[in-house]
Design a protein around this motif. Structure first.
Motif, PDB file in Angstrom:
ATOM      1  N   UNK A  10      36.464  33.752  36.900  1.00  0.00           N
ATOM      2  CA  UNK A  10      38.081  33.786  37.034  1.00  0.00           C
ATOM      3  C   UNK A  10      38.683  34.842  36.248  1.00  0.00           C
ATOM      4  N   UNK A  11      39.842  34.576  35.901  1.00  0.00           N
ATOM      5  CA  UNK A  11      40.797  35.674  35.081  1.00  0.00           C
ATOM      6  C   UNK A  11      41.172  34.974  34.013  1.00  0.00           C
ATOM      7  N   UNK A  89      36.012  44.340  28.277  1.00  0.00           N
ATOM      8  CA  UNK A  89      34.477  45.212  28.912  1.00  0.00           C
ATOM      9  C   UNK A  89      33.519  44.183  29.364  1.00  0.00           C
ATOM     10  N   UNK A  90      33.803  42.877  29.383  1.00  0.00           N
ATOM     11  CA  UNK A  90      32.834  41.503  29.673  1.00  0.00           C
ATOM     12  C   UNK A  90      33.440  41.520  31.328  1.00  0.00           C
ATOM     13  N   UNK A  91      34.542  42.538  31.839  1.00  0.00           N
ATOM     14  CA  UNK A  91      34.583  42.367  33.300  1.00  0.00           C
ATOM     15  C   UNK A  91      33.697  42.647  34.078  1.00  0.00           C
ATOM     16  N   UNK A  92      33.141  41.931  35.184  1.00  0.00           N
ATOM     17  CA  UNK A  92      32.145  42.148  36.127  1.00  0.00           C
ATOM     18  C   UNK A  92      31.852  41.124  36.906  1.00  0.00           C
ATOM     19  N   UNK A  93      31.123  41.301  37.904  1.00  0.00           N
ATOM     20  CA  UNK A  93      30.550  40.335  38.838  1.00  0.00           C
ATOM     21  C   UNK A  93      29.115  39.576  38.052  1.00  0.00           C
ATOM     22  N   UNK A 117      27.006  35.820  43.184  1.00  0.00           N
ATOM     23  CA  UNK A 117      27.891  36.250  42.206  1.00  0.00           C
ATOM     24  C   UNK A 117      29.333  35.799  42.103  1.00  0.00           C
ATOM     25  N   UNK A 118      29.929  35.767  40.810  1.00  0.00           N
ATOM     26  CA  UNK A 118      31.059  35.183  40.488  1.00  0.00           C
ATOM     27  C   UNK A 118      31.859  36.235  39.892  1.00  0.00           C
ATOM     28  N   UNK A 119      32.963  36.712  40.103  1.00  0.00           N
ATOM     29  CA  UNK A 119      33.820  37.666  39.451  1.00  0.00           C
ATOM     30  C   UNK A 119      34.519  36.922  38.142  1.00  0.00           C
ATOM     31  N   UNK A 120      34.274  37.675  37.332  1.00  0.00           N
ATOM     32  CA  UNK A 120      35.034  37.359  35.852  1.00  0.00           C
ATOM     33  C   UNK A 120      35.982  38.795  35.426  1.00  0.00           C
ATOM     34  N   UNK A 121      37.188  38.427  35.337  1.00  0.00           N
ATOM     35  CA  UNK A 121      38.011  39.338  34.946  1.00  0.00           C
ATOM     36  C   UNK A 121      38.641  38.997  33.489  1.00  0.00           C
TER      37      UNK A 121
END
Length: 124
Positions: A10-11, A89-93, A117-121
């Motif tokens: 998630x965000x 900078x941890x933002x990624x799938x 995969x799961x999105x992290x923003x």
């Protein structure tokens, strides 16, 4: 075959926390090591953390050491990634992976099964 399903992405704002989960099903008795990798578009998939199915050994990338914790619940066939003090900078799938080798390894080529995969923003 082993199926892996991630959840929990998630965000989140910088400094916040998220917990990712990876539920394994199918021939889970063949799993010896579980890991999390992450990937940013245009970059190679990067090792994040790994744990043996017995839980007696873990490994972390230097970039997440002290902030992320990998754990597993053998009853639920689930592996978790607790992510604290998140940075942009941890933002990624984030991908969950399973290997049949019984040692923690960082090479993605040694992992036979992968989740979607799961999105992290992480916003600044």
């Amino acid at each position: 075959q082993v199926q892996l399903v991630e959840s929990g992405g998630g965000l989140v704002q910088a400094g916040g926390s998220l917990r990712l989960s990876c539920a394994a099903s199918g021939r889970t008795f063949s799993i010896a090591t579980m890991a999390w990798f992450r990937q940013v578009p245009g970059q190679e998939r990067e090792f994040v953390a790994a744990i043996t199915w017995s839980g007696d050994s873990t490994s972390y990338a230097d970039s997440v050491k002290g902030r992320f914790t990998i754990s597993r619940d053998n009853v639920k066939n689930t592996v978790y990634l607790q992510m604290n003090s998140l940075k942009p900078e941890d933002t990624a799938v984030y991908y969950c992976a399973a290997a049949v080798v019984g040692v923690v390894v960082r090479d993605s080529r040694l992992y036979r099964y992968w989740g979607q995969g799961t999105q992290v923003t992480v916003s600044s």
